[in-house]
Scaffold this motif. Structure first.
Motif, PDB file in Angstrom:
ATOM      1  N   THR A 151      -0.340   3.215 -11.479  1.00 49.70           N
ATOM      2  CA  THR A 151      -0.810   3.971 -12.468  1.00 49.70           C
ATOM      3  C   THR A 151      -1.135   4.190 -13.433  1.00 49.70           C
ATOM      4  O   THR A 151      -1.848   5.204 -13.978  1.00 49.70           O
ATOM      5  CB  THR A 151       1.044   3.291 -13.466  1.00 49.70           C
ATOM      6  OG1 THR A 151       2.384   3.034 -12.622  1.00 49.70           O
ATOM      7  CG2 THR A 151       1.152   4.040 -14.504  1.00 49.70           C
ATOM      8  N   TYR A 160      -4.951   4.716 -12.184  1.00 51.07           N
ATOM      9  CA  TYR A 160      -5.636   5.738 -11.667  1.00 51.07           C
ATOM     10  C   TYR A 160      -4.799   7.059 -11.637  1.00 51.07           C
ATOM     11  O   TYR A 160      -5.417   8.025 -11.252  1.00 51.07           O
ATOM     12  CB  TYR A 160      -5.949   5.403 -10.287  1.00 51.07           C
ATOM     13  CG  TYR A 160      -6.287   4.701 -10.379  1.00 51.07           C
ATOM     14  CD1 TYR A 160      -8.138   4.037 -10.770  1.00 51.07           C
ATOM     15  CD2 TYR A 160      -6.115   2.793 -10.069  1.00 51.07           C
ATOM     16  CE1 TYR A 160      -9.631   3.668 -10.858  1.00 51.07           C
ATOM     17  CE2 TYR A 160      -7.222   2.124 -10.089  1.00 51.07           C
ATOM     18  CZ  TYR A 160      -8.490   2.422 -10.399  1.00 51.07           C
ATOM     19  OH  TYR A 160      -9.525   1.033 -10.536  1.00 51.07           O
ATOM     20  N   LEU A 161      -3.547   6.945 -11.334  1.00 53.70           N
ATOM     21  CA  LEU A 161      -2.521   8.785 -11.736  1.00 53.70           C
ATOM     22  C   LEU A 161      -2.577   9.288 -13.408  1.00 53.70           C
ATOM     23  O   LEU A 161      -2.552  10.318 -13.251  1.00 53.70           O
ATOM     24  CB  LEU A 161      -0.992   8.038 -11.662  1.00 53.70           C
ATOM     25  CG  LEU A 161      -0.367   8.606 -11.498  1.00 53.70           C
ATOM     26  CD1 LEU A 161      -0.371  10.505 -10.634  1.00 53.70           C
ATOM     27  CD2 LEU A 161       1.584   8.315 -11.218  1.00 53.70           C
ATOM     28  N   MET A 212      -5.888  11.590 -14.559  1.00 52.03           N
ATOM     29  CA  MET A 212      -5.958  12.770 -14.820  1.00 52.03           C
ATOM     30  C   MET A 212      -5.087  13.540 -15.797  1.00 52.03           C
ATOM     31  O   MET A 212      -5.898  13.690 -16.156  1.00 52.03           O
ATOM     32  CB  MET A 212      -5.059  13.657 -13.428  1.00 52.03           C
ATOM     33  CG  MET A 212      -6.052  13.597 -12.143  1.00 52.03           C
ATOM     34  SD  MET A 212      -5.378  14.285 -10.805  1.00 52.03           S
ATOM     35  CE  MET A 212      -5.597  16.466 -11.346  1.00 52.03           C
ATOM     36  N   GLY A 261       3.832   9.068  -7.545  1.00 51.05           N
ATOM     37  CA  GLY A 261       2.400   8.078  -7.390  1.00 51.05           C
ATOM     38  C   GLY A 261       1.795   8.913  -5.503  1.00 51.05           C
ATOM     39  O   GLY A 261       0.950   8.857  -5.523  1.00 51.05           O
ATOM     40  N   THR A 304       2.195  12.932  -5.931  1.00 51.52           N
ATOM     41  CA  THR A 304       1.840  13.595  -6.862  1.00 51.52           C
ATOM     42  C   THR A 304       0.642  14.299  -6.039  1.00 51.52           C
ATOM     43  O   THR A 304      -0.315  15.250  -5.995  1.00 51.52           O
ATOM     44  CB  THR A 304       1.543  12.730  -7.793  1.00 51.52           C
ATOM     45  OG1 THR A 304       2.497  12.895  -8.249  1.00 51.52           O
ATOM     46  CG2 THR A 304       0.215  13.772  -8.681  1.00 51.52           C
ATOM     47  N   PRO A 305      -0.708  13.311  -5.445  1.00 56.67           N
ATOM     48  CA  PRO A 305      -1.859  13.234  -4.887  1.00 56.67           C
ATOM     49  C   PRO A 305      -1.519  14.561  -3.487  1.00 56.67           C
ATOM     50  O   PRO A 305      -2.096  15.563  -3.344  1.00 56.67           O
ATOM     51  CB  PRO A 305      -2.945  12.534  -4.472  1.00 56.67           C
ATOM     52  CG  PRO A 305      -1.330  11.382  -3.808  1.00 56.67           C
ATOM     53  CD  PRO A 305      -0.382  12.059  -5.469  1.00 56.67           C
ATOM     54  N   VAL A 349      -8.585  14.182  -8.656  1.00 53.64           N
ATOM     55  CA  VAL A 349      -8.317  13.928  -7.179  1.00 53.64           C
ATOM     56  C   VAL A 349      -9.093  12.836  -6.433  1.00 53.64           C
ATOM     57  O   VAL A 349      -8.052  12.047  -5.804  1.00 53.64           O
ATOM     58  CB  VAL A 349      -8.118  14.881  -6.385  1.00 53.64           C
ATOM     59  CG1 VAL A 349      -7.450  15.558  -5.420  1.00 53.64           C
ATOM     60  CG2 VAL A 349      -7.534  16.265  -7.507  1.00 53.64           C
ATOM     61  N   LEU A 368      -6.675   9.375  -7.347  1.00 49.81           N
ATOM     62  CA  LEU A 368      -5.402   9.965  -6.458  1.00 49.81           C
ATOM     63  C   LEU A 368      -5.294   8.608  -5.211  1.00 49.81           C
ATOM     64  O   LEU A 368      -4.563   8.389  -5.182  1.00 49.81           O
ATOM     65  CB  LEU A 368      -4.882  10.946  -6.542  1.00 49.81           C
ATOM     66  CG  LEU A 368      -4.381  11.596  -7.767  1.00 49.81           C
ATOM     67  CD1 LEU A 368      -4.350  13.098  -7.841  1.00 49.81           C
ATOM     68  CD2 LEU A 368      -3.259  11.037  -8.940  1.00 49.81           C
ATOM     69  N   THR A 420      -3.992   5.647  -5.787  1.00 51.05           N
ATOM     70  CA  THR A 420      -2.038   5.730  -6.024  1.00 51.05           C
ATOM     71  C   THR A 420      -1.923   5.680  -5.164  1.00 51.05           C
ATOM     72  O   THR A 420      -1.269   4.372  -5.493  1.00 51.05           O
ATOM     73  CB  THR A 420      -2.355   6.911  -7.597  1.00 51.05           C
ATOM     74  OG1 THR A 420      -2.900   6.777  -8.944  1.00 51.05           O
ATOM     75  CG2 THR A 420      -1.120   6.927  -7.008  1.00 51.05           C
ATOM     76  N   ALA A 421      -2.079   6.871  -4.628  1.00 50.89           N
ATOM     77  CA  ALA A 421      -1.423   6.876  -2.754  1.00 50.89           C
ATOM     78  C   ALA A 421      -1.509   5.831  -2.677  1.00 50.89           C
ATOM     79  O   ALA A 421      -0.130   5.308  -1.100  1.00 50.89           O
ATOM     80  CB  ALA A 421      -1.912   8.003  -2.056  1.00 50.89           C
ATOM     81  N   CYS A 447       0.584   3.340  -4.357  1.00 48.26           N
ATOM     82  CA  CYS A 447       2.177   3.367  -3.741  1.00 48.26           C
ATOM     83  C   CYS A 447       2.816   3.210  -2.526  1.00 48.26           C
ATOM     84  O   CYS A 447       3.834   2.513  -2.519  1.00 48.26           O
ATOM     85  CB  CYS A 447       2.307   4.895  -4.569  1.00 48.26           C
ATOM     86  SG  CYS A 447       2.524   5.194  -5.541  1.00 48.26           S
TER      87      CYS A 447
END
Length: 509
Positions: free
Chosen positions: A87, A89-90, A93, A277, A280-281, A452, A455, A458-459, A462
Motif C-alpha cells: 500500500t 508504494y501503491l 502514484m 495492488g 493496478t500495475p 510505475v 508499482l 506493490t506487485a 501483493c
C-alpha cells in the motif's frame, strides 16, 4: 508572499554564488535529507516491530517473548505486513498526483508528515482498532510523501544538466539508509524490550522532529515547490470528489452486508487490497503500452521495460520478506548474543541499510572501472545478476532453517550473510531500475514512470499476500526453495534473452 519567496531563493546558496551550502549543494538539500531520514526512521521502525507485535502472545510468537500484541498467526501477520508494504508504494502514484494537481509538493509533504505522526501516535494506543487505523494513516502518509520529496530534491538544481544533480540524489539516498540503520536500533529496542506501543511512540517522535525541521527549513527550498504545477479545475475537482464518494459508498455498503451476514474475516480486507495492488500495475502498463500516441520506438522500449518490471516484482517478492519471514526467524531461531552481549532481534532490520552504506560506494566504483575498460555489464545482465543473487540468498537461508529444526539457535552470521547477498542484488537492481525507467519512459509519461517503477514493489508484495492467504507457509523450507528457484530461473531467462531485450531497448544500454 512575493518578498518571502524571493528571500528563500536568495538564501539557497550555490557553489557558483558563494553562498552557504550543504556539502557544495543548495541548503535545501539538508532540509530534505533530514525529512527523508526521519520518515525512513518511522517507516523502518514500523517495519521492525509490525510482524513481531502482531504475533506477540499468539502460537507463533517466540517462547518467553514479550506479550501485549494481537496474538495473530504468523500467516495472518505476514499477509498484513505485505499489504502494508504494498500500500505504501501503491499510494506513491496518487501521492504524486495530489502534489501535481491539488496541494503542490511542499504542502503535500508537510501534510504527509503530519499524517504519519498521527498514525504512530494512534499505534501507541493499545487495541486492534487503533492498530489498524494507525497503520492506515502511516501507509497513507508515507505514500503521499514518497514521490513529492524526491520531486523537491530535483527542484533544487538548475535542470537535468546541473552537474551537482546526481551527487545531490546520492547524498539524499544516504539519508534513507541512515534512518534505516537507526530505526530498528532505537524503535526496535524500546518496542521489543520495554513496550510495543512505546516503540511506536518513538517512531512518532522521530517523524515529528522531521516535520519540525522541514517547516523551519522550507525557506531554503525552491519557491516552485509551493506551486501546484497543473491545478485541478473546479469541474475536475468535483468530478473526482463524486467518484471518490461513490467508491467509498460502494465499499461501505459491501462490507456492511458482509459484516451483517457474519462472514467478515481479515481476508475480506486483505485479498481485495492485494488484488487491487496486483492488477493496478498490469492495468497501468497495459494502458501505456496500448497508447496510440506513442511512437513505434517508444512502444518497442516499453516492451523491453516489461521484462525489467516483472523481474523487479519477483525480486521484491523475496526482498521485502526481510520484515516478516526473516524477522521472525531472527526472533525465534537466531542467537541474540555476540561476544556475550545480547541485543533485540529487531536489530537485524538495520543490517540491509548498513550493507547498502558499505557496498554502494564499492558498486559505484566497480561499474565505473568496468565502464572505462568497456566491460560494464548491460542493464539486462545487471538485472539477471540481481535475480540470481536474491535467489542465492534464499538458498543460503535454507541452511540455518535446517540447522534449527531441532530447536537449536543459528549463528547471527547466517542472517548477516543472507542480507549481504540480498543487498548485492539490490545494488544490481534498484539504482539500475530507477535509471532505466527514466531512460525508457515515453515522453508523454515521463513524470509518471517512476511511480510505475514503485508499482513493481506493490506487485511483489501483493503476490506474497495472496500466496499466504491461499495457505503457503513462508517459513517452510519447500516454499523458500520454490521462491529461490523462481528468482534464479527468472535471472537465467533474462540472461538467455539478453540480446532480444537489448534489441528492444534501442539506444539504451
Amino acid at each position: 508572499m512575493a518578498s518571502s519567496l524571493t528571500k528563500g531563493t536568495a538564501e539557497q546558496g550555490t557553489p557558483a554564488s558563494g553562498g552557504k551550502t550543504f556539502f557544495g549543494h543548495p541548503r535545501g538539500l539538508a532540509t530534505l535529507f533530514m525529512t527523508e531520514m526521519w520518515e525512513r526512521f518511522s517507516f523502518y521502525g514500523m517495519r521492525a516491530l509490525l510482524v513481531l507485535y502482531l504475533i506477540s502472545g499468539g502460537p507463533d510468537a517466540k517462547t518467553g517473548g514479550q506479550g501485549g500484541g494481537l496474538a495473530m498467526s504468523l500467516a495472518t501477520a505476514s499477509a498484513i505486513y505485505s499489504v502494508y508494504m504494498a500500500t505504501v508504494y501503491l499510494l506513491a502514484m496518487p501521492g504524486g498526483w495530489i502534489g501535481d494537481r491539488v496541494w503542490g509538493p511542499r504542502k503535500t509533504v508537510a501534510i504527509a508528515a503530519s499524517v504519519i505522526v498521527c498514525g504512530h501516535l494512534v499505534l501507541a494506543i493499545p487495541g486492534a482498532p487503533t492498530f489498524f487505523l494507525g497503520m492506515v494513516l502511516v501507509a497513507v502518509g508515507s505514500g503521499l510523501l514518497k514521490a513529492n520529496i524526491s520531486t523537491m530534491v530535483g527542484q533544487l538544481y538548475d535542470g537535468p544538466q546541473d552537474p551537482r544533480r546526481d551527487s545531490g540524489f546520492s547524498i539524499f539516498y544516504i539519508g534513507i539508509n541512515v534512518g534505516g540503520v537507526a530505526a530498528p536500533i532505537a524503535v526496535g529496542t524500546v518496542g521489543q524490550t520495554v513496550n510495543w506501543h512505546l516503540g511506536f511512540a518513538v517512531a512518532a517522535l522521530g517523524m515529528a522532529l522531521g516535520l519540525i525541521q522541514f517547516l523551519i527549513g522550507t525557506r531554503h527550498l525552491n519557491p516552485i515547490s509551493s506551486q501546484v504545477p497543473t491545478p485541478l479545475e473546479r469541474e475536475e475537482r468535483n468530478a473526482w470528489l463524486r467518484k471518490g464518494l461513490i467508491w467509498v459508498a460502494v465499499a461501505a455498503v459491501f462490507y456492511t452486508v458482509v459484516a451483517t451476514a457474519g462472514l467478515f474475516t481479515i481476508n475480506w480486507a486483505l485479498i481485495p487490497i492485494a488484488l487491487i495492488g496486483l492488477f493496478t500495475p498490469i492495468a497501468v502498463l497495459f494502458r501505456i503500452k496500448r497508447d496510440k500516441e506513442l511512437t513505434a520506438l517508444e512502444q518497442t522500449k516499453m516492451s523491453g521495460y516489461i521484462w525489467f518490471f516483472v523481474a523487479a516484482a519477483v525480486f521484491f517478492m523475496i526482498f521485502d520478506q526481510a520484515g516478516s519471514t526473516l524477522n521472525v526467524f531472527a526472533d525465534k531461531n537466531t542467537a541474540s548474543k555476540v561476544l556475550g552481549l545480547g541485543f533485540p532481534s529487531s536489530w537485524f532490520q538495520s543490517v540491509n541499510s548498513a550493507w547498502v552504506m558499505v557496498l554502494a560506494p564499492f558498486f559505484a566504483w566497480m561499474w565505473m572501472a568496468l565502464n572505462r575498460r568497456g566491460k560494464e555489464p548491460t542493464t539486462t545482465v545487471k538485472f539477471a545478476m540481481a535475480m540470481v543473487l536474491i535467489g542465492a540468498s534464499y538458498v543460503i537461508f535454507i541452511v540455518p532453517m535446517l540447522m534449527t529444526q531441532d530447536g537449536s539457535k543459528a549463528s547471527p552470521m547466517w542472517l548477516l550473510t543472507v542480507y549481504m547477498v540480498q543487498t548485492m542484488g539490490e545494488m544490481c537492481l534498484s539504482p539500475v531500475g530507477l535509471s532505466v525507467t527514466t531512460k525508457l519512459a515515453p515522453q508523454k509519461y515521463a513524470s509518471q514512470m517512476l511511480g510505475v517503477w514503485f508499482l513493481a514493489v506493490t506487485a511483489g508484495d501483493c503476490v506474497v499476500t495472496l500466496a499466504v492467504t491461499a495457505g503457503a507457509d513462508l517459513t517452510g523450507v519447500a516454499v523458500i526453495a520454490v521462491e529461490a528457484a523462481l528468482a534464479a530461473l527468472a535471472g537465467v531467462a533474462i540472461y538467455l534473452n539478453r540480446k532480444k531485450v537489448s534489441a528492444l531497448l534501442g539506444d539504451v544500454r
